[in-house]
Motif scaffolding. Structure first.
Motif, mmCIF file in Angstrom:
data_model
loop_
_atom_site.group_PDB
_atom_site.id
_atom_site.type_symbol
_atom_site.label_atom_id
_atom_site.label_comp_id
_atom_site.label_asym_id
_atom_site.label_seq_id
_atom_site.Cartn_x
_atom_site.Cartn_y
_atom_site.Cartn_z
ATOM 1 N N GLN A 200 40.735 29.987 -28.229
ATOM 2 C CA GLN A 200 40.888 28.698 -28.908
ATOM 3 C C GLN A 200 41.814 27.777 -28.123
ATOM 4 O O GLN A 200 41.540 26.576 -27.959
ATOM 5 C CB GLN A 200 41.409 28.914 -30.325
ATOM 6 C CG GLN A 200 40.422 29.588 -31.258
ATOM 7 C CD GLN A 200 40.992 29.846 -32.633
ATOM 8 O OE1 GLN A 200 42.189 29.605 -32.862
ATOM 9 N NE2 GLN A 200 40.165 30.368 -33.536
ATOM 10 N N ARG A 201 42.907 28.343 -27.630
ATOM 11 C CA ARG A 201 43.835 27.539 -26.828
ATOM 12 C C ARG A 201 43.170 27.057 -25.542
ATOM 13 O O ARG A 201 43.359 25.891 -25.124
ATOM 14 C CB ARG A 201 45.078 28.354 -26.482
ATOM 15 C CG ARG A 201 45.961 28.665 -27.671
ATOM 16 C CD ARG A 201 47.199 29.426 -27.223
ATOM 17 N NE ARG A 201 48.069 29.768 -28.350
ATOM 18 C CZ ARG A 201 49.214 30.417 -28.231
ATOM 19 N NH1 ARG A 201 49.632 30.819 -27.018
ATOM 20 N NH2 ARG A 201 49.953 30.677 -29.290
ATOM 21 N N ALA A 202 42.368 27.929 -24.926
ATOM 22 C CA ALA A 202 41.682 27.522 -23.701
ATOM 23 C C ALA A 202 40.676 26.414 -23.977
ATOM 24 O O ALA A 202 40.559 25.443 -23.194
ATOM 25 C CB ALA A 202 40.986 28.733 -23.081
ATOM 26 N N GLU A 203 39.955 26.533 -25.099
ATOM 27 C CA GLU A 203 38.998 25.475 -25.452
ATOM 28 C C GLU A 203 39.712 24.152 -25.724
ATOM 29 O O GLU A 203 39.256 23.077 -25.301
ATOM 30 C CB GLU A 203 38.177 25.919 -26.660
ATOM 31 C CG GLU A 203 37.217 27.066 -26.369
ATOM 32 C CD GLU A 203 36.492 27.539 -27.610
ATOM 33 O OE1 GLU A 203 36.807 26.986 -28.707
ATOM 34 O OE2 GLU A 203 35.639 28.441 -27.507
ATOM 35 N N GLN A 204 40.834 24.252 -26.439
ATOM 36 C CA GLN A 204 41.595 23.021 -26.697
ATOM 37 C C GLN A 204 42.119 22.424 -25.388
ATOM 38 O O GLN A 204 42.083 21.180 -25.192
ATOM 39 C CB GLN A 204 42.763 23.335 -27.631
ATOM 40 C CG GLN A 204 42.348 23.693 -29.049
ATOM 41 C CD GLN A 204 43.529 24.063 -29.931
ATOM 42 O OE1 GLN A 204 44.670 24.067 -29.457
ATOM 43 N NE2 GLN A 204 43.247 24.386 -31.195
ATOM 44 N N ALA A 205 42.593 23.281 -24.493
ATOM 45 C CA ALA A 205 43.076 22.767 -23.202
ATOM 46 C C ALA A 205 41.940 22.142 -22.409
ATOM 47 O O ALA A 205 42.118 21.082 -21.758
ATOM 48 C CB ALA A 205 43.719 23.897 -22.409
ATOM 49 N N ARG A 207 39.200 20.764 -23.692
ATOM 50 C CA ARG A 207 38.875 19.483 -24.324
ATOM 51 C C ARG A 207 39.917 18.418 -23.988
ATOM 52 O O ARG A 207 39.578 17.267 -23.682
ATOM 53 C CB ARG A 207 38.785 19.667 -25.849
ATOM 54 C CG ARG A 207 37.537 20.373 -26.296
ATOM 55 C CD ARG A 207 37.305 20.173 -27.784
ATOM 56 N NE ARG A 207 38.422 20.665 -28.572
ATOM 57 C CZ ARG A 207 38.495 21.888 -29.089
ATOM 58 N NH1 ARG A 207 37.510 22.759 -28.868
ATOM 59 N NH2 ARG A 207 39.542 22.251 -29.809
ATOM 60 N N ARG A 208 41.189 18.822 -24.001
ATOM 61 C CA ARG A 208 42.250 17.866 -23.699
ATOM 62 C C ARG A 208 42.158 17.403 -22.241
ATOM 63 O O ARG A 208 42.287 16.191 -21.939
ATOM 64 C CB ARG A 208 43.609 18.512 -23.966
ATOM 65 C CG ARG A 208 44.747 17.506 -23.991
ATOM 66 C CD ARG A 208 46.063 18.181 -24.354
ATOM 67 N NE ARG A 208 46.050 18.744 -25.698
ATOM 68 C CZ ARG A 208 46.041 20.032 -25.963
ATOM 69 N NH1 ARG A 208 46.056 20.911 -24.975
ATOM 70 N NH2 ARG A 208 46.012 20.464 -27.216
ATOM 71 N N SER A 209 41.901 18.330 -21.345
ATOM 72 C CA SER A 209 41.777 17.938 -19.930
ATOM 73 C C SER A 209 40.538 17.083 -19.709
ATOM 74 O O SER A 209 40.564 16.122 -18.904
ATOM 75 C CB SER A 209 41.711 19.203 -19.062
ATOM 76 O OG SER A 209 40.566 19.975 -19.398
ATOM 77 N N ALA A 210 39.450 17.376 -20.433
ATOM 78 C CA ALA A 210 38.238 16.545 -20.298
ATOM 79 C C ALA A 210 38.503 15.137 -20.818
ATOM 80 O O ALA A 210 38.058 14.132 -20.217
ATOM 81 C CB ALA A 210 37.075 17.197 -21.056
ATOM 82 N N GLU A 211 39.211 15.041 -21.954
ATOM 83 C CA GLU A 211 39.534 13.713 -22.490
ATOM 84 C C GLU A 211 40.435 12.951 -21.516
ATOM 85 O O GLU A 211 40.229 11.742 -21.280
ATOM 86 C CB GLU A 211 40.216 13.864 -23.843
ATOM 87 C CG GLU A 211 39.289 14.393 -24.934
ATOM 88 C CD GLU A 211 40.031 14.651 -26.234
ATOM 89 O OE1 GLU A 211 41.265 14.497 -26.215
ATOM 90 O OE2 GLU A 211 39.387 15.042 -27.234
ATOM 91 N N LEU A 212 41.426 13.650 -20.942
ATOM 92 C CA LEU A 212 42.307 12.985 -19.973
ATOM 93 C C LEU A 212 41.526 12.550 -18.739
ATOM 94 O O LEU A 212 41.747 11.436 -18.201
ATOM 95 C CB LEU A 212 43.451 13.933 -19.573
ATOM 96 C CG LEU A 212 44.488 14.226 -20.671
ATOM 97 C CD1 LEU A 212 45.481 15.281 -20.190
ATOM 98 C CD2 LEU A 212 45.229 12.948 -21.080
ATOM 99 N N ARG A 213 40.606 13.410 -18.294
ATOM 100 C CA ARG A 213 39.812 13.042 -17.125
ATOM 101 C C ARG A 213 38.935 11.828 -17.418
ATOM 102 O O ARG A 213 38.803 10.911 -16.586
ATOM 103 C CB ARG A 213 38.948 14.235 -16.710
ATOM 104 C CG ARG A 213 38.268 14.029 -15.356
ATOM 105 C CD ARG A 213 37.344 15.199 -15.008
ATOM 106 N NE ARG A 213 37.991 16.482 -15.125
ATOM 107 C CZ ARG A 213 37.707 17.364 -16.049
ATOM 108 N NH1 ARG A 213 36.784 17.089 -16.968
ATOM 109 N NH2 ARG A 213 38.342 18.514 -16.095
ATOM 110 N N ALA A 214 38.340 11.862 -18.626
ATOM 111 C CA ALA A 214 37.489 10.717 -18.986
ATOM 112 C C ALA A 214 38.318 9.432 -19.079
ATOM 113 O O ALA A 214 37.886 8.352 -18.621
ATOM 114 C CB ALA A 214 36.781 10.997 -20.305
ATOM 115 N N ALA A 215 39.530 9.573 -19.662
ATOM 116 C CA ALA A 215 40.388 8.375 -19.762
ATOM 117 C C ALA A 215 40.811 7.891 -18.381
ATOM 118 O O ALA A 215 40.825 6.666 -18.094
ATOM 119 C CB ALA A 215 41.600 8.696 -20.614
ATOM 120 N N GLU A 216 41.147 8.812 -17.497
ATOM 121 C CA GLU A 216 41.532 8.423 -16.144
ATOM 122 C C GLU A 216 40.368 7.782 -15.403
ATOM 123 O O GLU A 216 40.545 6.766 -14.684
ATOM 124 C CB GLU A 216 42.029 9.662 -15.381
ATOM 125 C CG GLU A 216 43.354 10.209 -15.881
ATOM 126 C CD GLU A 216 44.522 9.272 -15.582
ATOM 127 O OE1 GLU A 216 44.403 8.492 -14.625
ATOM 128 O OE2 GLU A 216 45.515 9.330 -16.317
#
Length: 246
Positions: A200-205, A207-216
């Motif tokens: 679960q933590r890996a999936e959240q990480a 998702r968070r990294s994908a969102e950050l990448r998309a925002a960047e």
């Protein structure tokens, strides 16, 4: 009266009638009478042979002695030579006793062993009367057979004890293994929970990294668009400045 009938216990070995050794009231008189009955022919040559045979028989098959009513009785094996009819009767008595006492025909049977031992002792008695040397040789064979059987019995008992110990150890080891299995099952459940939490933590990480990448990427694309637009404006201004001079 110095003789009586045999005791109730039956044996295939042929014994003489019991002889009274001592009386509770008159020990000396009864002893003299029995001694007089036992030594009637000491001067004859055959008496020495008979006495020697009796000694050998008493060594091979010791006399029975017991006390009853304050009187001591003694019973020796018979010194009467056996005939062919006696051997036939011995075989018939052996078969009859095996059937009466319900001895097993195969396998380990104490009753069958006891009767065959008595029969062998009677054969030794019969042979010893005719030839003491053959009787002593049969005695050695009998003793060797007994030692062999006792060794097998000791080995059997020790193997049974060893098997019981191993069975108890296996049962104890089985319970210990079952306890270890329960502990490992609990550890497995705990590790599965930890694995689920880490997933679960890996999936959240992710998702968070994908969102950050998309925002960047979006921010980068906006900056590029802004820079392109600014470049076009500057280019247009530069062309407007240069054009009137021509």
């Amino acid at each position: 009266m110095s003789e009586r009938m045999l005791q109730d216990d039956f044996t295939l070995v042929r014994y003489e009638n019991p002889v009274l050794l001592t009386r509770h009231a008159e020990p000396e008189k009864s002893g003299d009478a029995s001694a007089g009955d036992a030594k009637p022919k000491t001067a004859a040559p055959t008496a020495d042979v008979r006495r020697e045979t009796e000694e050998v028989l008493n060594t091979i098959l010791p006399p029975k002695e017991w006390e009853e009513g304050g009187q001591v009785w003694r019973q020796q094996v018979s010194t009467i030579p056996a005939t062919r009819l006696d051997v036939v009767n011995l075989q018939e008595q052996l078969d009859m006793k095996l059937q009466q006492r319900q001895a097993r025909e195969t396998g380990i049977c104490p009753i069958r062993r006891e009767l065959y031992t008595q029969c062998f002792d009677e054969i030794i008695r019969q042979v010893t009367i005719n030839c003491a040397e053959r009787g002593l040789l049969l005695l050695r064979i009998r003793d060797e057979m007994r030692m062999t059987i006792e060794a097998y019995q000791a080995l059997y008992c020790s193997s049974i004890a060893f098997g019981m110990r191993k069975a108890l150890q296996s049962e104890q080891g089985k319970s210990d293994l079952e306890h270890d299995v329960d502990i490992l099952k609990l550890e497995k459940v705990d590790l599965e929970k930890q694995l689920t939490d880490l997933r679960q933590r890996a999936e959240q990480a992710d998702r968070r990294s994908a969102e950050l990448r998309a925002a960047e990427e979006k921010k980068h694309a906006e900056e590029i668009g802004f820079l392109k637009k600014t470049n076009q404006q500057l280019k247009a201004q530069l062309e407007g400045i240069i054009a009137p001079k021509k």
